[in-house]
Design a protein around this motif. Structure first.
Motif, short mmCIF file in Angstrom:
data_model
loop_
_atom_site.label_atom_id
_atom_site.label_comp_id
_atom_site.label_asym_id
_atom_site.label_seq_id
_atom_site.Cartn_x
_atom_site.Cartn_y
_atom_site.Cartn_z
N GLU A 1 62.79 22.99 -78.07
CA GLU A 1 62.55 24.24 -77.37
C GLU A 1 62.82 24.10 -75.87
OE1 GLU A 1 59.24 27.66 -78.29
OE2 GLU A 1 58.48 25.67 -77.82
N PHE A 2 63.35 25.17 -75.28
CA PHE A 2 63.43 25.27 -73.82
C PHE A 2 62.25 26.13 -73.39
CE2 PHE A 2 66.73 24.76 -70.33
CZ PHE A 2 65.83 24.97 -69.31
N PHE A 3 61.27 25.49 -72.78
CA PHE A 3 60.00 26.14 -72.47
C PHE A 3 59.82 26.21 -70.96
CE2 PHE A 3 55.48 26.67 -71.95
CZ PHE A 3 55.11 27.48 -73.02
N ALA A 4 59.44 27.38 -70.45
CA ALA A 4 59.25 27.56 -69.01
C ALA A 4 57.79 27.82 -68.67
CB ALA A 4 60.12 28.71 -68.50
N LEU A 5 57.34 27.20 -67.59
CA LEU A 5 56.01 27.45 -67.02
C LEU A 5 56.21 28.22 -65.73
CD1 LEU A 5 54.44 23.90 -67.54
CD2 LEU A 5 53.78 25.98 -68.75
N LEU A 6 55.65 29.41 -65.68
CA LEU A 6 55.87 30.32 -64.56
C LEU A 6 54.54 30.76 -63.99
CD1 LEU A 6 58.02 32.13 -63.04
CD2 LEU A 6 57.62 33.83 -64.82
N GLY A 7 54.51 30.99 -62.69
CA GLY A 7 53.29 31.48 -62.07
C GLY A 7 53.35 31.32 -60.57
N PRO A 8 52.42 31.93 -59.85
CA PRO A 8 52.40 31.83 -58.39
C PRO A 8 52.00 30.43 -57.94
CG PRO A 8 50.44 32.95 -59.17
CD PRO A 8 51.31 32.75 -60.36
N SER A 9 52.21 30.15 -56.67
CA SER A 9 51.81 28.85 -56.11
C SER A 9 50.32 28.63 -56.34
CB SER A 9 52.10 28.80 -54.60
OG SER A 9 53.47 28.92 -54.37
N GLY A 10 49.99 27.40 -56.78
CA GLY A 10 48.59 27.05 -56.99
C GLY A 10 48.04 27.43 -58.36
N ALA B 1 65.96 33.97 -68.05
CA ALA B 1 67.33 33.63 -68.45
C ALA B 1 67.39 32.36 -69.31
CB ALA B 1 68.20 33.46 -67.21
N LEU B 2 66.53 31.40 -69.03
CA LEU B 2 66.66 30.08 -69.65
C LEU B 2 65.77 29.85 -70.87
CD1 LEU B 2 66.83 27.81 -66.46
CD2 LEU B 2 68.67 28.21 -68.10
N ALA B 3 64.56 30.39 -70.84
CA ALA B 3 63.54 29.95 -71.79
C ALA B 3 63.68 30.56 -73.18
CB ALA B 3 62.16 30.26 -71.24
N ASP B 4 63.38 29.76 -74.19
CA ASP B 4 63.15 30.28 -75.55
C ASP B 4 61.77 30.93 -75.60
OD1 ASP B 4 65.59 29.17 -76.59
OD2 ASP B 4 64.60 27.22 -76.59
N ARG B 5 60.80 30.23 -75.00
CA ARG B 5 59.45 30.77 -74.82
C ARG B 5 58.99 30.39 -73.43
NH1 ARG B 5 54.80 29.17 -78.11
NH2 ARG B 5 55.72 27.09 -78.04
N MET B 6 57.98 31.10 -72.96
CA MET B 6 57.46 30.82 -71.63
C MET B 6 55.98 31.13 -71.57
SD MET B 6 59.50 33.98 -69.81
CE MET B 6 58.51 34.26 -68.34
N ALA B 7 55.34 30.59 -70.55
CA ALA B 7 53.92 30.86 -70.31
C ALA B 7 53.76 31.24 -68.85
CB ALA B 7 53.07 29.63 -70.62
N LEU C 1 51.66 34.02 -73.41
CA LEU C 1 52.57 33.05 -74.01
C LEU C 1 53.49 33.80 -74.96
CD1 LEU C 1 53.14 29.93 -74.47
CD2 LEU C 1 51.50 30.07 -76.35
N GLY C 2 54.80 33.60 -74.84
CA GLY C 2 55.70 34.30 -75.75
C GLY C 2 57.15 34.19 -75.32
N SER C 3 58.00 35.03 -75.92
CA SER C 3 59.42 35.03 -75.59
C SER C 3 59.65 35.82 -74.31
CB SER C 3 60.22 35.66 -76.73
OG SER C 3 59.95 37.06 -76.79
N PRO C 4 60.77 35.58 -73.62
CA PRO C 4 61.08 36.38 -72.43
C PRO C 4 61.09 37.88 -72.70
CG PRO C 4 62.50 34.45 -72.51
CD PRO C 4 61.73 34.48 -73.80
N ALA C 5 61.60 38.28 -73.87
CA ALA C 5 61.64 39.71 -74.21
C ALA C 5 60.23 40.29 -74.28
CB ALA C 5 62.38 39.92 -75.52
N GLU C 6 59.29 39.53 -74.86
CA GLU C 6 57.90 40.01 -74.95
C GLU C 6 57.30 40.19 -73.57
OE1 GLU C 6 56.45 38.05 -79.19
OE2 GLU C 6 56.50 36.81 -77.41
N PHE C 7 57.59 39.27 -72.67
CA PHE C 7 57.06 39.38 -71.31
C PHE C 7 57.61 40.60 -70.60
CE2 PHE C 7 55.73 35.06 -71.94
CZ PHE C 7 54.67 34.89 -71.07
#
Length: 355
Positions: free
Chosen positions: A32-41, A201-207, A217-223
């Motif tokens: 899986e290509f998994f991305a962790l996203l969020g603001p600083s801290g 653009a990159l992730a299969d799933r992301m959080a 937690l889910g796919s980019p489309a869900e987000f």
């Protein structure tokens, strides 16, 4: 199964008392290509570093390929990391930089040369092998860092904002290249980024993370289409989502002077409930006044290239929509913005959760 990652009840508290991770649970599938996203801290880099063994956990467990590695040294986890600054050795050539981890692992010289060449060819930097990092561009340095990680043949890649030092055009090129490379190698990849377009653009799933917890937690489309709460709704999207306070009255959403019909959502809401109506500007169309929706004065036009972002003032309420280039209204004119009912979301005002 190679590259399967699982963290259980992971908690990290720094010596100053800051809780960076709060009993976090997460599973990442093999390949899986998994991305962790969020603001600083928010804890995303701390989570990546604990998976990599660079940070010791306060509590909880980490598994890679169903083997607990919570207290295993980073070098024994069969992972490869690429950082924001690439961490290339300035006194070494490109070839020596790529091969250094293999040399440390005492890989036989012939096999080492073969892996270095394979990685360099895959990243199209084989003609740079004799150069020092200072003699190549930022984009080429980024490729060297990835080639070094690739040559170790890991079960898991950990990328900590590897594209953030590149200019806009190079970032797009590198993004395409990373996605293609990951697909070809099939190696589980975890990417930390603050750039939502990169994640989408990159992730299969992301959080999306906030204060050491995972908010969705889910796919980019869900987000993009169904953010689970107001935090995610306000965070995801290249243009800010319209988030407008309203109330359910007679099965419709009353927002200021406007009455918006959102049939599928209002069925799950209660009469008199305080809500937040959410709709992306991309799903708002421009119409003549008195056509329903939100009517107001055009205050701002922002050129997005192929489209314009139109902001109107509805008696103090700012609502945004997009129109194709060439169809933008005149500033100061009065128009209506009509949300697409099928693309409009409702959130509970108190909890912030999607209704």
């Amino acid at each position: 199964m190679s590259g399967f990652v699982e963290v259980k009840n992971l908690t990290k508290i720094f010596p100053n008392g800051t809780k960076a991770l709060d009993s976090l649970n997460l599973s990442i599938e093999q390949g899986e290509f998994f991305a962790l996203l969020g603001p600083s801290g928010c804890g995303k880099t701390t989570l990546l570093r604990t998976i990599g063994g660079l940070e010791q956990v306060t509590d909880g467990e980490i598994y890679i390929d169903n083997t607990e590695v919570t207290y295993v040294e980073p070098g024994d986890r069969n992972i490869a990391m690429v950082f924001q600054d690439y961490a290339l050795y300035p006194h070494m050539s490109v070839e020596e930089n790529i091969g250094y981890p293999l040399k440390v692992r005492k890989i036989e010289k012939g096999l080492r040369a073969e892996r270095i060449l394979t990685a360099a060819q895959a990243l199209q930097i084989q003609n740079l092998m004799d150069r020092k990092p200072s003699q190549i561009s930022g984009g080429q340095q980024q490729r060297v860092a990835v080639a070094r990680a690739m040559a170790t043949r890991p079960n898991l890649y950990l990328f900590d904002e590897p594209l953030s030092n590149l200019d806009a055009r190079l970032r797009l090129e590198a993004r395409t290249f990373l996605k293609q490379l990951q697909r070809e190698l099939g190696v589980t990849t975890i990417l930390v980024t603050h750039d939502q377009s990169e994640s989408l653009a990159l992730a299969d799933r992301m959080a999306v993370m906030e204060l050491g917890t995972i908010r969705q937690l889910g796919s980019p489309a869900e987000f993009f289409h169904r953010p689970a709460n107001l935090f995610v709704a306000s965070f995801i999207g290249s243009t800010p989502m319209n988030l407008l306070d309203g109330k359910i009255v007679n099965g419709m959403v009353h927002v200021g002077d406007s009455h918006i019909n959102v049939p599928f959502a209002t069925k799950s809401a209660s009469e008199g409930q305080n809500v937040v109506l959410g709709v992306r500007p991309e799903y708002v169309s421009v119409s003549s006044p008195q056509s329903g929706g939100f009517t107001g004065v055009v205050k701002v036009l922002e050129n997005l290239g192929t489209h314009y972002l139109v902001s109107i003032d509805c008696n103090g309420l700012l609502v945004r929509g997009t129109v194709p280039d060439g169809e933008e209204p005149t500033p100061g004119s009065i128009i209506s913005l009509l949300p697409d009912p099928k693309r409009t979301l409702l959130y509970d005002k108190k909890s912030g959760d999607l209704i």
